[in-house]
Design an enzyme around this catalytic site. Structure first.
Site, mmCIF file in Angstrom:
data_model
loop_
_atom_site.group_PDB
_atom_site.id
_atom_site.type_symbol
_atom_site.label_atom_id
_atom_site.label_comp_id
_atom_site.label_asym_id
_atom_site.label_seq_id
_atom_site.Cartn_x
_atom_site.Cartn_y
_atom_site.Cartn_z
ATOM 1 N N GLY A 227 0.996 -1.163 0.039
ATOM 2 C CA GLY A 227 -0.034 0.068 -0.017
ATOM 3 C C GLY A 227 0.764 1.152 0.171
ATOM 4 O O GLY A 227 0.437 2.149 0.749
ATOM 5 N N GLY B 230 -0.310 5.039 0.363
ATOM 6 C CA GLY B 230 -1.050 5.269 1.432
ATOM 7 C C GLY B 230 -0.411 6.368 2.489
ATOM 8 O O GLY B 230 0.702 6.541 2.405
ATOM 9 N N ILE C 288 -0.263 6.193 6.099
ATOM 10 C CA ILE C 288 0.783 5.546 7.261
ATOM 11 C C ILE C 288 1.921 5.055 6.233
ATOM 12 O O ILE C 288 3.095 5.017 6.702
ATOM 13 C CB ILE C 288 0.153 4.485 7.854
ATOM 14 N N ARG D 2 -1.027 -0.349 -6.665
ATOM 15 C CA ARG D 2 -2.100 -1.167 -7.571
ATOM 16 C C ARG D 2 -1.570 -0.955 -8.969
ATOM 17 O O ARG D 2 -1.686 -1.853 -9.805
ATOM 18 C CB ARG D 2 -3.340 -0.665 -7.361
ATOM 19 N N ASP E 98 -2.184 -5.874 -6.259
ATOM 20 C CA ASP E 98 -3.424 -5.168 -5.565
ATOM 21 C C ASP E 98 -4.173 -6.573 -4.519
ATOM 22 O O ASP E 98 -3.843 -7.803 -5.024
ATOM 23 C CB ASP E 98 -4.434 -5.570 -6.851
ATOM 24 N N LEU E 99 -4.514 -6.005 -3.680
ATOM 25 C CA LEU E 99 -4.781 -6.815 -2.599
ATOM 26 C C LEU E 99 -5.899 -8.188 -3.067
ATOM 27 O O LEU E 99 -6.311 -9.255 -2.524
ATOM 28 C CB LEU E 99 -5.804 -6.106 -1.215
ATOM 29 N N ALA F 258 -1.211 -2.070 3.849
ATOM 30 C CA ALA F 258 -2.386 -1.840 2.956
ATOM 31 C C ALA F 258 -3.680 -2.482 3.536
ATOM 32 O O ALA F 258 -3.541 -3.501 4.018
ATOM 33 C CB ALA F 258 -2.050 -2.447 1.544
ATOM 34 N N LYS G 210 -10.890 -4.921 9.987
ATOM 35 C CA LYS G 210 -9.410 -4.969 10.819
ATOM 36 C C LYS G 210 -9.450 -6.154 11.875
ATOM 37 O O LYS G 210 -8.487 -6.863 11.865
ATOM 38 C CB LYS G 210 -9.259 -3.396 11.583
ATOM 39 N N VAL H 40 -4.309 3.927 17.533
ATOM 40 C CA VAL H 40 -5.626 4.602 17.493
ATOM 41 C C VAL H 40 -5.872 5.607 16.553
ATOM 42 O O VAL H 40 -5.028 5.494 15.271
ATOM 43 C CB VAL H 40 -5.784 5.391 18.805
#
Length: 344
Positions: free
Chosen positions: A10, A13, A15, A35, A64-65, A85, A162, A188
């Protein structure tokens, strides 16, 4: 001896971008999945803009996931995998499986590829959503020993995704005899410096406060953590021997009221914070709104309730040293303003 190679999934993204920056700074070689390789130029540009060093040590792989293709090649030759990801979608989804299945299937794809490539350790980015959702209100702090109650109040598709993806990962690790180690991280609400032009995660709270699109603050309490500290924790989880087989909750401190976010922005940003709301939205109004709005439904269960969180284990085992929440929120705000990402 050549530098160790780390696969970060990922790579475009929020993070993951900060994880890549931190890894390069620490001297690792990084391969990041995206991707489509057509995005490489844009992702490199965002990383460079954020202060990337040693960009020659960064390469990209298409994966790709939702597809098997590409994962075996991406993991080949890597010492570690940081699986960051995941589809991010909070609130009630019309089709929960649109969020849950990619998270679960993608996690198993990554783990299988890592195992087959002889990767020594995988660090999985889970979330506080896998720990604290669906529980009755309580006074004791949430820790890594807690798991979200899937059929509890306020549990949305993202929390389910998650929780189930992390449980799948632990089941996979326990069934394997390959010697591959697993660590999971449960941050968090993540805020901090924006990378590129996209705003994600809890940074939306800051953005909507600054542009005035948030009419007021519900009586909600949110624990925050700085994205830069989350990135550092990934590298610590990857390299700390005692982290193997462990789960870590990442928080910058106690939960704060949403109205404190507004007060902080007003106190520090002058005229740039003129649209930040000062009013709070009464609980009955939020409850009525939840009858008609998907956005409000997941928060009704936690109105007026501040979840206590403990980052003691991450501090003790990983040496996790998070920034203050105020610093994280202000870093998010100032980068948004600098990049012109707040509607005026």
């Amino acid at each position: 001896m050549s530098a160790q190679r780390v696969l970060v999934t990922g790579g475009s993204g929020f993070i993951a971008g900060h994880v890549i920056l931190h890894l390069l700074q620490q001297g690792f070689r990084v391969r990041a999945t995206i991707r489509s390789l057509q995005r490489e130029t844009a992702v490199r540009g965002a990383l460079a803009d954020a202060g990337m060093v040693n960009g020659d040590a960064l390469s990209f792989a298409a994966a790709d996931l939702l597809e098997d293709e590409g994962w075996a090649q991406a993991a080949t030759g890597c010492d570690y995998v940081l699986h960051v990801a995941s589809p991010v979608h909070t609130g009630n989804s019309g089709d929960e499986n649109a969020v849950i299945l990619p998270a679960r299937e993608g996690t198993l794809r990554v783990l299988r590829a890592a195992r087959d490539a002889g990767v020594r350790r995988v660090v999985l980015t889970s979330a506080f959503h896998a720990i604290s959702w669906g529980h009755p209100h309580r006074d004791q702090a949430f820790t890594e020993n807690d798991w979200t109650v899937l059929d509890g109040p306020g549990v949305d598709a993202y929390a389910k995704s998650k929780t189930l993806a992390e449980r799948d990962a632990w089941d996979f690790a326990s069934a394997e005899d390959s010697g591959m180690e697993l660590v999971t991280l449960c941050p968090v609400a993540v805020v901090g410096p924006v990378m590129g032009k996209e705003i994600s995660g809890a940074n939306h709270i800051v953005q909507r406060s600054l542009d005035g699109s948030m009419p007021g603050y519900p009586h909600l309490y949110i624990p925050f953590v700085d994205v830069r500290d989350v990135a550092a924790a990934h590298v610590l989880a990857m390299t700390t021997p005692g982290a193997a087989g462990q789960r870590f909750l990442l928080s910058g401190g106690p939960a704060i009221a949403m109205k404190q976010v507004g007060a902080l922005l007003k106190a520090n940003l002058g005229d740039a914070a003129k649209r930040v709301p000062t009013r709070t939205i009464p609980n009955p109004v939020v409850r009525v709104a939840a009858l008609f709005s998907k956005e409000f439904r997941p928060i009704v269960a936690d109105l007026g309730y501040a979840k206590k969180v403990s980052n003691e284990k991450a501090r003790r085992v990983l040496g996790f040293q998070p920034r203050q929440t105020d610093e994280a929120i202000l870093a998010a705000a100032t980068t948004m303003l600098d990049k012109g990402l707040v509607n005026k």
